[in-house]
Scaffold this active site. Structure first.
Site, PDB file in Angstrom:
ATOM      1  N   ASN A 106       0.849  -1.194   0.000  1.00 44.39           N
ATOM      2  CA  ASN A 106       0.000   0.000   0.000  1.00 44.39           C
ATOM      3  C   ASN A 106       0.884   1.243   0.000  1.00 44.39           C
ATOM      4  O   ASN A 106       1.908   1.273   0.693  1.00 44.39           O
ATOM      5  CB  ASN A 106      -0.866  -0.003   1.276  1.00 44.39           C
ATOM      6  CG  ASN A 106      -1.846   1.150   1.329  1.00 44.39           C
ATOM      7  OD1 ASN A 106      -2.310   1.644   0.305  1.00 44.39           O
ATOM      8  ND2 ASN A 106      -2.164   1.587   2.537  1.00 44.39           N
ATOM      9  N   HIS A 108       1.153   5.304   0.912  1.00 45.32           N
ATOM     10  CA  HIS A 108       0.491   6.199   1.865  1.00 45.32           C
ATOM     11  C   HIS A 108       1.208   7.551   1.879  1.00 45.32           C
ATOM     12  O   HIS A 108       2.444   7.594   1.939  1.00 45.32           O
ATOM     13  CB  HIS A 108       0.498   5.593   3.270  1.00 45.32           C
ATOM     14  CG  HIS A 108      -0.286   6.402   4.247  1.00 45.32           C
ATOM     15  ND1 HIS A 108      -1.665   6.458   4.225  1.00 45.32           N
ATOM     16  CD2 HIS A 108       0.116   7.220   5.251  1.00 45.32           C
ATOM     17  CE1 HIS A 108      -2.073   7.278   5.185  1.00 45.32           C
ATOM     18  NE2 HIS A 108      -1.020   7.756   5.819  1.00 45.32           N
ATOM     19  N   SER A 135       5.193   6.784   2.151  1.00 48.22           N
ATOM     20  CA  SER A 135       5.582   5.433   2.591  1.00 48.22           C
ATOM     21  C   SER A 135       4.979   4.381   1.684  1.00 48.22           C
ATOM     22  O   SER A 135       3.917   4.572   1.097  1.00 48.22           O
ATOM     23  CB  SER A 135       5.067   5.167   4.017  1.00 48.22           C
ATOM     24  OG  SER A 135       5.517   6.133   4.934  1.00 48.22           O
ATOM     25  N   ASP A 144      -3.005   0.968   7.963  1.00 49.87           N
ATOM     26  CA  ASP A 144      -1.652   1.476   7.684  1.00 49.87           C
ATOM     27  C   ASP A 144      -0.651   1.100   8.778  1.00 49.87           C
ATOM     28  O   ASP A 144       0.240   1.884   9.120  1.00 49.87           O
ATOM     29  CB  ASP A 144      -1.682   3.005   7.483  1.00 49.87           C
ATOM     30  CG  ASP A 144      -2.563   3.403   6.312  1.00 49.87           C
ATOM     31  OD1 ASP A 144      -2.568   2.688   5.307  1.00 49.87           O
ATOM     32  OD2 ASP A 144      -3.250   4.444   6.409  1.00 49.87           O
TER      33      ASP A 144
HETATM   34  C1  GAR Z   1      -2.091   8.668  -2.919  1.00 55.21           C
HETATM   35  O1  GAR Z   1      -1.414   9.746  -2.318  1.00 55.21           O
HETATM   36  C2  GAR Z   1      -2.160   7.498  -1.980  1.00 55.21           C
HETATM   37  O2  GAR Z   1      -1.027   7.318  -1.210  1.00 55.21           O
HETATM   38  C3  GAR Z   1      -3.323   7.897  -1.123  1.00 55.21           C
HETATM   39  O3  GAR Z   1      -4.265   8.361  -2.044  1.00 55.21           O
HETATM   40  C4  GAR Z   1      -3.560   9.002  -3.114  1.00 55.21           C
HETATM   41  C5  GAR Z   1      -4.093   8.463  -4.409  1.00 55.21           C
HETATM   42  O4  GAR Z   1      -3.665   9.239  -5.475  1.00 55.21           O
HETATM   43  N1  GAR Z   1      -3.779   6.802  -0.344  1.00 55.21           N
HETATM   44  C6  GAR Z   1      -4.186   6.921   0.912  1.00 55.21           C
HETATM   45  O5  GAR Z   1      -4.273   7.986   1.495  1.00 55.21           O
HETATM   46  C7  GAR Z   1      -4.569   5.610   1.583  1.00 55.21           C
HETATM   47  N2  GAR Z   1      -4.611   5.771   2.999  1.00 55.21           N
HETATM   48  P1  GAR Z   1      -3.841   8.751  -6.977  1.00 55.21           P
HETATM   49  O6  GAR Z   1      -5.255   8.173  -7.099  1.00 55.21           O
HETATM   50  O7  GAR Z   1      -3.662   9.981  -7.786  1.00 55.21           O
HETATM   51  O8  GAR Z   1      -2.778   7.720  -7.233  1.00 55.21           O
END
Ligand code: GAR
Length: 201
Positions: A106, A108, A135, A144
């Protein structure tokens, strides 16, 4: 060649970066399927690259477990070597994690274990810290809480809001994610060892 399934909820910019990287014949992994829990904008990236996709709408299932069972059934069709949660804003139920662990990772937008959960960027800003981070972790049953396999600090700048800070974190996340997928594919990074808490090389 490592086969990768990617699960998303949103715009899929990290997915896009992985698809771009995997388009290089020298990259040791291929995205075989993209799944989403809703009609995510990021599914358009899969379409553009000719990658099959599926949507399992979370809201159509009575329980998280029912939804997760269908996600697992869809993933099983593709028998992926690795499952990447890239902006999937749902907690996978324990039976799905158990099915694929330790081959689920995952991304984060914070320096875990700092600021876990759905609002990692917002929570870092609210805490007034002067640095946060990005991360990549091995997924476990918690929110997480799995072992960190890659992370990097990102400064919080004066005047940052959630959008500007997140947009500065995302390129770091992309680089870390692509590097982790490459290292898993080459065998340089052993997820089973990482899941047991052994430090990543
Ligand atoms: C990313 O920053 C990812 O790490 C986060 O959502 C965003 C998705 O961006 N995920 C979380 O916060 C999960 N807890 P994207 O759809 O443009 O790749």
């Amino acid at each position: 060649m490592l086969s990768v399934a990617v699960l998303i909820s949103g715009g899929g910019s990290n997915l896009r970066a992985l698809l771009d990287a995997a388009a290089d014949p020298g990259f040791p992994a291929r995205v075989v399927v993209v799944g989403a829990d809703r009609e995510a904008d990021g599914l358009a990236h899969a379409e553009e690259f000719g990658i099959p996709s599926f949507t399992v709408p979370y809201t159509r299932y009575a329980t998280r477990e029912d939804w997760g069972a269908e996600v697992a059934a869809q993933l099983d069709v593709w028998q992926p070597d690795l499952v990447v949660l890239s902006g999937l804003m749902r907690l996978l139920p324990a039976q799905v994690v158990a099915r694929y662990a330790p081959r689920i990772i995952n991304t984060h937008p914070a320096y875990l274990p700092e600021f876990p959960g759905a609002h990692g960027v917002r929570d870092a800003l609210a805490a007034g810290v002067d640095q946060t981070g990005a991360s990549v972790i091995v997924v476990d049953d918690g929110v997480d809480t799995g072992p960190v396999i890659a992370q990097e600090r990102v400064p919080v700048l004066p005047g940052d809001d959630e959008h500007t800070l997140h947009e500065r974190i995302k390129p770091i996340e992309r680089r870390l994610l692509i590097d982790v997928v490459r290292r898993v594919a080459t065998g340089e990074l052993d997820l089973a060892a990482a899941a047991l808490g052994e430090p990543a090389p």
